[in-house]
Design an enzyme around this catalytic site. Structure first.
Site, mmCIF file in Angstrom:
data_model
loop_
_atom_site.group_PDB
_atom_site.id
_atom_site.type_symbol
_atom_site.label_atom_id
_atom_site.label_comp_id
_atom_site.label_asym_id
_atom_site.label_seq_id
_atom_site.Cartn_x
_atom_site.Cartn_y
_atom_site.Cartn_z
ATOM 1 N N ARG A 1 -15.637 24.602 -1.459
ATOM 2 C CA ARG A 1 -15.458 25.073 -2.819
ATOM 3 C C ARG A 1 -15.924 26.392 -3.080
ATOM 4 O O ARG A 1 -17.000 26.723 -2.692
ATOM 5 C CB ARG A 1 -16.017 23.934 -3.753
ATOM 6 C CG ARG A 1 -15.454 22.658 -4.207
ATOM 7 C CD ARG A 1 -14.051 22.802 -4.800
ATOM 8 N NE ARG A 1 -13.368 21.492 -4.937
ATOM 9 C CZ ARG A 1 -12.175 21.453 -5.636
ATOM 10 N NH1 ARG A 1 -11.645 22.326 -5.808
ATOM 11 N NH2 ARG A 1 -11.670 20.149 -5.574
ATOM 12 N N GLU B 1 -9.907 31.446 -8.781
ATOM 13 C CA GLU B 1 -8.509 31.386 -8.269
ATOM 14 C C GLU B 1 -7.536 31.437 -9.569
ATOM 15 O O GLU B 1 -7.565 30.892 -10.381
ATOM 16 C CB GLU B 1 -8.311 30.022 -7.325
ATOM 17 C CG GLU B 1 -9.283 29.937 -6.515
ATOM 18 C CD GLU B 1 -9.267 28.771 -5.631
ATOM 19 O OE1 GLU B 1 -8.462 27.779 -5.800
ATOM 20 O OE2 GLU B 1 -10.117 28.445 -4.618
ATOM 21 N N HIS C 1 -6.301 28.790 -0.524
ATOM 22 C CA HIS C 1 -6.587 27.798 -0.644
ATOM 23 C C HIS C 1 -5.462 26.707 -0.146
ATOM 24 O O HIS C 1 -4.956 25.717 -0.717
ATOM 25 C CB HIS C 1 -6.558 27.266 -2.301
ATOM 26 C CG HIS C 1 -7.723 25.978 -2.696
ATOM 27 N ND1 HIS C 1 -8.518 25.795 -3.737
ATOM 28 C CD2 HIS C 1 -7.861 24.878 -1.932
ATOM 29 C CE1 HIS C 1 -8.910 24.706 -3.727
ATOM 30 N NE2 HIS C 1 -8.559 24.105 -2.757
#
Length: 349
Positions: A260, A289, A308
């Site tokens: 994370r 993000e 990601h």
């Protein structure tokens, strides 16, 4: 003869409706179900906050229309909000094919008697492999070599001692977190010849992979040529790796994060890369993000960035569909769910 039960497959272009329905039919009698489909726009349209839930795709209006008369919903990103729940009283099971159902309002679901399930471990294999890919790419400077070749060069200067990369074999690699993903990474690293240290205050030493050693975080940071993060993001772990922790890592070491973004102070990491304290970094997750165009990581040297994607494999999509279909099959048989995010609803029922 019993009437088939209306079930909504609210898939997207990763966990496809086709995969959800195929898995449902494999897990239980196909004649038991009356499938409906709603296709959500993710990943072509980024997910985001919808009403009071996070990381959701689509709209409340589309869900309300699609859920009319539906008792079971299989999804990855569909929003389950108070408004949706109030408008869809027939819904009993909302099965989310993710490690955490952040797109569901759990308190409201419990109040409406709806079970919310999730799918832990669905992307453990994919994320472990992506971690190793980023680790190797950063340590061996694969992107720089690739860019030079694409530019038409044959850059033999990359063979100069100061330009060459690092090896996993013989190195000490520290893993922060020893869950499903960290454990897989640890076993792979041991097989490659690394000495593996693990920092995890909740780990049972008896369950750690062979060839690893449990240590405190300060010892791990001071001793590791590579540090890879595999911890959950909690109030306790937010900002776990800041400027002081980066400074405590040995000069010329590497940081990898596929967990994370909130675990790391990324501006401090960009500074550590620019100043040459760290050899490289490999990152798949970020503090915000999508990553802003002017984020300091974009201009930092020796950093490998992916958007990601660690969990993005076809096998992950199939596992995700299988896990939620299994929860629907348990519901059909009158069995309790295996992974219930709001267990209070079970006591109430």
């Amino acid at each position: 003869m019993n009437q088939p039960i209306p079930v909504l497959a609210a898939g997207d272009d990763f966990v496809l409706n086709r995969l959800l329905i195929e898995a449902l039919h494999a897990a239980s009698d196909a004649s038991s179900w009356q499938p409906r489909e709603l296709e959500l726009p993710w990943p072509h349209t980024p997910f985001g906050r919808i009403a009071e839930v996070d990381e959701a795709s689509g709209s409340e209006e589309a869900m309300i229309d699609a859920l009319a008369g539906v008792r079971v919903c299989l999804t990855q990103m569909a929003p389950l909000t108070e408004r949706v729940l109030a408008a869809c009283p027939d819904l009993e099971l909302f099965a989310v094919s993710r490690g955490g159902p952040v797109n569901a309002n759990l308190a409201a679901a419990t109040a409406h008697g709806v079970r919310v399930t999730y799918a832990p471990g669905r992307n453990a294999e994919s994320t472990a492999e992506h971690t190793l890919a980023l680790m190797l790419a950063a340590m061996r400077r694969v992107p720089q070599a690739h860019d030079s070749m694409r530019a038409g060069r044959w850059d033999s200067r990359l063979f100069a001692y100061q330009a060459t990369g690092l090896e996993i074999a013989g190195s000490t690699v520290g893993l922060v977190g020893a869950g499903a993903i960290g454990g897989r990474v640890a076993r792979a690293l041991v097989a490659l010849g690394a000495e593996v240290l693990i920092a995890d205050p909740y780990a049972d030493p008896a369950t750690l992979p062979d060839g690893t050693r449990l240590v405190a975080l300060p010892e791990l940071l001071a001793s590791s040529a590579v540090v890879s993060l595999h911890a959950r993001l909690t109030e306790e772990t937010r900002g776990l790796i800041g400027a002081a922790e980066l400074a405590a890592m040995p000069p010329g070491s590497v940081l990898v994060n596929c967990a994370r973004g909130g675990l790391v102070d990324y501006p401090a990491l960009a500074t550590a890369l620019r100043e040459g304290h760290l050899f490289a970094a490999g990152l798949d997750v970020y503090d915000n993000e999508p990553l802003a165009p002017d984020h300091p990581l974009r201009s930092a040297p020796n950093v490998v960035l992916t958007p990601h994607l660690a969990g993005a494999s076809r096998a992950t999509a199939r596992r995700a569909a299988t896990l939620v279909a299994a929860e629907a099959a348990r519901w059909l048989r009158g069995e309790p769910p295996r992974h219930c995010a709001n267990p209070a609803v079970l006591a109430a029922s």
